[in-house]
Design an enzyme around this catalytic site. Sequence first.
Site: not given
Length: 442
Positions: A161, A152, A156, A154, A159, A312, A370, A397
Site C-alpha cells: 500500500s 508492471f 515490493e 511497483l 512496500a 422467496q 450459497q 491495484e
Amino acid sequence: MLAVGLRRISRFADLPQAASVLRSFSGAAAMRTILSDAAIHWGNVAKEVADRVVRPLSAKYDRLQEYPWEIQKEISKAGLFGVWIPKEYGGHGAGIVALCRVVEELSRACGGVGVLFAVNALGSFPVIIAGTEDQKRRFLPPIAAGEKLIAFCLSEKFAGSDAGGMRTRATREGGEGSDWILRGEKKWTTNGGAADIYTVFAVSDPESKSRRISAFMVEKGMPGFSIGKVEDKMGIRAVPVVETHFNGVRCGDERLLGGKAGMGFIHSMQTLDWARPGVAAQAIGLAQGALDFATLYATKRQQFGAPISSFQMIQELLADMSAKVDAARWLVYAAASAVDEGDSNVTRMAAECKYFATEVAMEVTTKAVQIFGGYGYMRDYPIEKYMRDAKITQIYEGANQIQKLVIARNLIKEAGALDHLMKYIPREEQCDYAAEAAAAKG
Ligand code: COS
C-alpha cells in the site's frame, strides 16, 4: 464533471450493429445509447473469444496454474491487445471504456484470463502517459499486435500500500550522465515470466521527498534481470504472479520513462487512475458470470418439489445480486469514460468504481456459491472459482482500504466547490461573558 464523460459516450447513439452480447444484460438498450460504437464492438469481439475459447479452458488452466498460451493467441488474433493503445502506435485507439468492456467479457468466463489481458494495459499505461516519442514507437506497437506482453513492477515485499516506500534503487554508478544500474526486487509481478517488457519503478534520488522515484523499461534477457519465486495462488491461477529480481540491470537514458528522472511516483499514480476501472471491470465480469450461473442453476435445481428459484429467499438473493451488479457496471463505465475524457475528478471516480465493484464481486460470487449449496463448494462445479478469483480484486491495484482513503482525500479536496452552500448552514456564536467582564473592568 461526470457529465462531460456521459456527453461523450452519448455521441455514439446510432449503433446499428448493437450486439447480441448486450441482450444478456439488463439495461441493454440503455447500453446501446450510452456506450461508444468502439466499446460495443470490442466488447462483442471479447464475448465471442470468451465463449469460444476461454470458458471451455477456464477450469483446465485454473488447475494447472500455467499461462494459457492457446488463449493468449486467440485474444491476440482477435486484435484485442490493441484496444487501448492509440492508433498512431499500432492500436485501435478505442479508449478505456472499450478496454473495460473487453476485460468484463473475458472475466465473465474466467477472472484469470481477464487479468492476463488487463495487466498489459497496466504495464503500458506509463508509456502512453509519459513515454518519450521513441519509447512509444518502440514499446507500444508490439504490445498492440499481441507479439509482446508487458508487466508492471511497483510493489515490493515491504512496500505494498505504501508504494512510495520501495527499496529498489536506480543509481548512476559511474557518475552524472552514466547509465542507470537497477538493484532490487519486486513482489507480485502479475504476468511476470510470460511478459517480455517490464515497467519498473525504482528510487533514483533517495534524498528527494517528492521526486525520489523513476520508472525504467526493462526487457526479458537483459543481464541481471531474473524471475524469482512463482506464487501459488488462491485464484487468478491462469496468470503468473512472481517476484522479479534486478541485480545490476543496466539501463541507458533511453529506458528512463519520459527521459526525465524523479517523475516515477506521479506516473505510477496516474497509471493506477487509468487502470483501476479495468480491475473494476474484471470484478463486474466475475459478478455477472457468477450471477449467470446462479440464475440458471436456481431455475433447474429442484427441492421440496419445486425449482429453488420459486422460493422467496432465493429470489431475495438473486434480486440483491442483480441490482448490485448493474449499479457497479454503470459506475465502472462512468469512471472509465471520465478517464477517456480526462475529467479532473478521475482519481476519485477510479477509486470509487474499483472499491464498489470489487466489493460487489465478492458479495455476489459468495452468494452464488450459497445458491449452489453443497455443490457450489466443490471444485468440479464452475462457481467456487468465481469467488476465489473475486477475492484478489479487493486487494490488488490498491487494497480497498486505500481506495477509500483516496476517495475521501479527493472528496475533501473538492470541498471548495461547495462553499456556496455555507449560507444555508447556521453560524453559531457563543457569548464570551468572561471576556466582556474583563473588558468592562478595563
Ligand atoms: N495523480 C497524479 N499525482 C498523484 C496522484 C494521482 N492520482 N496521487 C498522488 N499524486 C502525487 C501527489 O500530488 C504528490 O505529488 P507532490 O509530491 O508533487 O505533491 C505525490 O504524488 C505523493 O502523493 P501522496 O502524498 O498522496 O502519496 P502517499 O505516499 O500519501 O500515497 C497512496 C498515496 C496511499 C494513495 C498511494 O501510495 C497508493 O495509491 N498506494 C497503493 C499502491 C497500489 O495501488 N499498489 C498496487 C500496485 S499494482 S498491483
